[in-house]
Design a protein around this motif. Structure first.
Motif: not given
Length: 285
Positions: A16-18, A264-267, A269-277
């Motif tokens: 129902t959303g991202f 997560l898509r916004e993160l 787009a900001r250049g956040v890495s998977p490990a940082e997420a």
């Protein structure tokens, strides 16, 4: 001695959303337990509500999980493709006299509650006052024959009698907790506009997929009482449960789609890495 069942966990979002960090926290909880126990991690899309779910969100969920580094085992279970399975379960409950058709509108229910001397409340608000449970079989059949729209409700007193006393479930870190499914009243298992409810579908699919450990947010802890009742009525295996705290924002509010929690898509787009997420989601490497 019976051999223990292999560890199987799952992540079951509704498209129902991202996905946001709260979803990532929940997905990682199940994925890490499965991998630590050399078990299986399943992905299920709970998209039975066609008015709110969207194919683009379903696709995005899989993309976001893959970006996080979470791989799942086997094909994705898409609930909307298996409505016949849920209809069979409803038919089995109905054949045993555990369901009744409910023709009430929301206005009918609100009026009945307003005129009652007491209105018991459950986890989801005021309990259904039993209007259609009191209908005679002849009246039910006549209204069904006229094609009146109706939901299907669980006859809670009869279901509890059939299941017997002493229902409980195993909660990680807390031992066995007693179930009080009666607090849900005559819960809806099939709505007028959606032919199966969350409660019915989730318990059916957990049994079908052999899920042995349900990891999910603590907001769903009360629903476990009802899920254990359905498992007992259908003779489905009992999984263990591990309800985790919900992620909150700086003001202490739980992360939610409706409050525009950062996705997560916004993160990404900001250049956040998977490990940082993963670290932001509460699971640092």
């Amino acid at each position: 001695m019976t051999a223990p069942r292999p560890l199987v966990t799952r992540f079951a979002p509704s498209p129902t959303g991202f996905l946001h960090l709260g979803h990532a926290h929940s997905a990682l909880a199940g994925w890490r337990r499965a991998r630590a126990g050399q078990g299986r991690f399943l992905l299920r899309l709970e998209d039975i509500d066609s008015t709110r779910c969207r194919p683009e969100f379903a696709e995005a969920i899989q993309e976001d999980l893959a970006w996080l580094g979470l791989e799942w085992d086997g094909p994705v279970r898409v609930q909307s493709r298996h409505m016949a399975d849920y209809a069979e379960t409803l038919a089995a409950l109905s054949d045993r006299g555990l369901l009744f058709p409910c023709f009430c509108t929301r206005r009918d229910i609100a009026r009945e509650i307003a005129g009652s001397a007491s209105a018991p409340h459950g986890p989801d608000g005021p309990l259904y006052p039993g209007i259609c449970r009191r209908l005679s079989q002849a009246e039910r059949e006549a209204r069904l024959a006229r094609g009146e729209p109706h939901a299907l409700r669980l006859d809670m007193p009869r279901a509890l009698e059939r299941a017997g006393p002493g229902l409980s479930f195993a909660e990680a870190g807390r031992g066995r907790l007693a179930c009080t499914a009666a607090r849900f009243g005559d819960v809806v298992l099939a709505r007028k506009d959606v032919p199966a409810s969350y409660h019915l579908c989730v318990t059916h699919d957990d049994a079908r997929d052999g899920v042995t450990l349900v990891t999910r947010g603590e907001d769903l802890l009360p629903a476990t009482d009802l899920h254990r009742l359905l498992q007992a009525l259908m003779g489905w295996p009992e999984p263990a449960y591990a309800h985790h705290p919900l992620l909150t924002d700086a003001e202490g509010r739980r992360l939610a789609k409706r409050d525009r929690a950062q996705t997560l898509r916004e993160l990404r787009a900001r250049g956040v890495s998977p490990a940082e997420a993963r670290a932001l989601a509460g699971w640092p490497d």
